[in-house]
Design a protein around this motif. Structure first.
Motif, short mmCIF file in Angstrom:
data_model
loop_
_atom_site.label_atom_id
_atom_site.label_comp_id
_atom_site.label_asym_id
_atom_site.label_seq_id
_atom_site.Cartn_x
_atom_site.Cartn_y
_atom_site.Cartn_z
N TRP A 160 0.58 -1.46 -0.40
CA TRP A 160 -0.15 0.06 0.19
C TRP A 160 1.28 1.51 0.18
O TRP A 160 2.02 1.17 0.46
CB TRP A 160 -0.84 -0.46 1.34
CG TRP A 160 -0.14 -0.32 2.69
CD1 TRP A 160 0.52 -0.70 2.95
CD2 TRP A 160 -0.34 1.07 4.01
NE1 TRP A 160 0.82 -0.63 4.40
CE2 TRP A 160 0.22 0.13 4.63
CE3 TRP A 160 -0.54 2.65 3.65
CZ2 TRP A 160 0.62 1.18 5.88
CZ3 TRP A 160 -0.11 3.57 4.54
CH2 TRP A 160 0.64 3.16 5.79
N CYS A 181 -5.91 2.62 -1.14
CA CYS A 181 -5.61 1.58 -0.04
C CYS A 181 -6.09 1.79 1.16
O CYS A 181 -6.30 1.27 1.82
CB CYS A 181 -3.84 2.32 0.26
SG CYS A 181 -3.03 1.84 -1.38
N TRP A 182 -7.00 2.71 1.83
CA TRP A 182 -6.83 3.11 2.39
C TRP A 182 -8.93 2.65 2.85
O TRP A 182 -8.64 2.33 3.76
CB TRP A 182 -7.40 5.08 3.17
CG TRP A 182 -7.47 5.10 4.78
CD1 TRP A 182 -7.48 4.17 6.40
CD2 TRP A 182 -8.39 6.71 4.94
NE1 TRP A 182 -7.67 5.05 6.89
CE2 TRP A 182 -8.05 5.95 6.60
CE3 TRP A 182 -8.12 7.25 4.25
CZ2 TRP A 182 -8.62 7.15 7.18
CZ3 TRP A 182 -8.76 9.06 5.24
CH2 TRP A 182 -8.57 8.44 6.56
N MET A 202 -7.03 -0.74 4.51
CA MET A 202 -6.96 -1.67 5.14
C MET A 202 -8.12 -1.17 6.71
O MET A 202 -7.89 -1.63 7.66
CB MET A 202 -6.06 -0.01 5.96
CG MET A 202 -4.22 -0.26 5.23
SD MET A 202 -3.95 0.41 4.84
CE MET A 202 -3.25 0.24 5.71
N GLN A 258 2.46 -6.42 5.75
CA GLN A 258 2.12 -5.08 5.01
C GLN A 258 3.27 -4.79 4.77
O GLN A 258 4.70 -4.80 5.32
CB GLN A 258 1.90 -4.19 5.51
CG GLN A 258 1.46 -4.37 7.04
CD GLN A 258 0.64 -2.78 7.73
OE1 GLN A 258 0.78 -1.53 7.23
NE2 GLN A 258 0.29 -3.96 9.08
N SER A 264 -6.14 2.88 11.21
CA SER A 264 -5.55 2.75 9.77
C SER A 264 -5.31 4.46 9.47
O SER A 264 -4.71 4.34 7.96
CB SER A 264 -6.77 2.34 9.36
OG SER A 264 -8.01 2.75 8.99
#
Length: 225
Positions: free
Chosen positions: A9, A16-17, A20, A33, A207
């Motif tokens: 990520w 990406c968030w 997560m 990760q 996150s």
């Protein structure tokens, strides 16, 4: 379970968030990760390209299953781990329909946001307007007004109704990014209330993009929208 998962990520990326947040909601902490720098073009590295030939992030793998689209990864996680963590797909048919509708509309909001940000960043600094309001932001303004209207009509406070769902997982990172670039909270009070309320949700706090912790305020790109 999470030890069989790998997420590549980049910090500050709404796609990406999304993944997560979904992992946190499903109590799937402890996955493998690695963070890559967009600024240094690390998303085009051999390591990323092996998992995602497009050289894009996120790149997600569970066992031998690879999902490189953030929406696909979020849907997969909810369907694969239905009984674990928080339920993200509502049982109510009306809320289910609304969840899918808002999820997919979120892609339009995200793209219009990216178009404005990209236009701003591509212009040399000395020629750059003071905000997005001085050029091609009409389409984004119209889109944001739609979302303000959606939240005016909902009685539950979330995008699909009374419960936090995949619609929120997928769209909140985009809404947050727009406000980070100084969208006026007074102009969009319902959207601002939603943005501020969800900041304290555990999955979102856990996150949070690390580069945004270091630099919480973005440029004034959206202030006149």
């Amino acid at each position: 379970m999470a030890k069989d998962m790998t997420l590549l990520w980049g910090s500050g990326s709404p796609p990406c968030w999304r993944v997560m947040i979904a992992l946190e909601e499903k109590n799937l902490q402890g996955y493998n990760q690695k963070v890559f720098s967009f600024e240094n073009m690390e998303h085009k590295s051999e390591e990323v390209m092996k998992m995602n030939p497009r050289g894009q992030l996120p790149a997600f793998k569970h066992g031998d299953k690879v999902l490189n689209e953030s929406y696909a990864a979020c849907l997969y996680l909810e369907n694969q781990f239905k009984s674990q963590g928080n339920k993200l797909i509502p049982d109510c048919p009306a809320e289910l329909a609304m969840m899918y509708q808002r999820m997919l509309e979120g892609l339009t909001l995200h793209q219009k946001m990216i178009d404005v940000i990209a236009c701003y960043w591509k212009v040399p600094e000395e020629k750059r307007p003071s905000s997005a309001g001085e050029w091609s932001s009409e389409s984004l303004t119209t889109e944001i007004k739609l979302w303000e209207g959606y939240l005016q009509k909902t009685s539950g406070g979330f995008l699909a109704g009374k419960t936090f769902s995949l619609a929120d997982v997928c769209v909140y990172p985009t809404i947050f990014t727009i406000f980070r670039f100084r969208l006026c909270e007074e102009r969009y009070p319902k959207l601002a209330a939603y943005y501020n309320r969800l900041k304290d949700r555990p999955s979102i706090k856990a996150s949070w993009p690390p580069t945004w912790l270091e630099n919480p305020r973005g440029e004034d790109i959206m202030k006149d929208i």
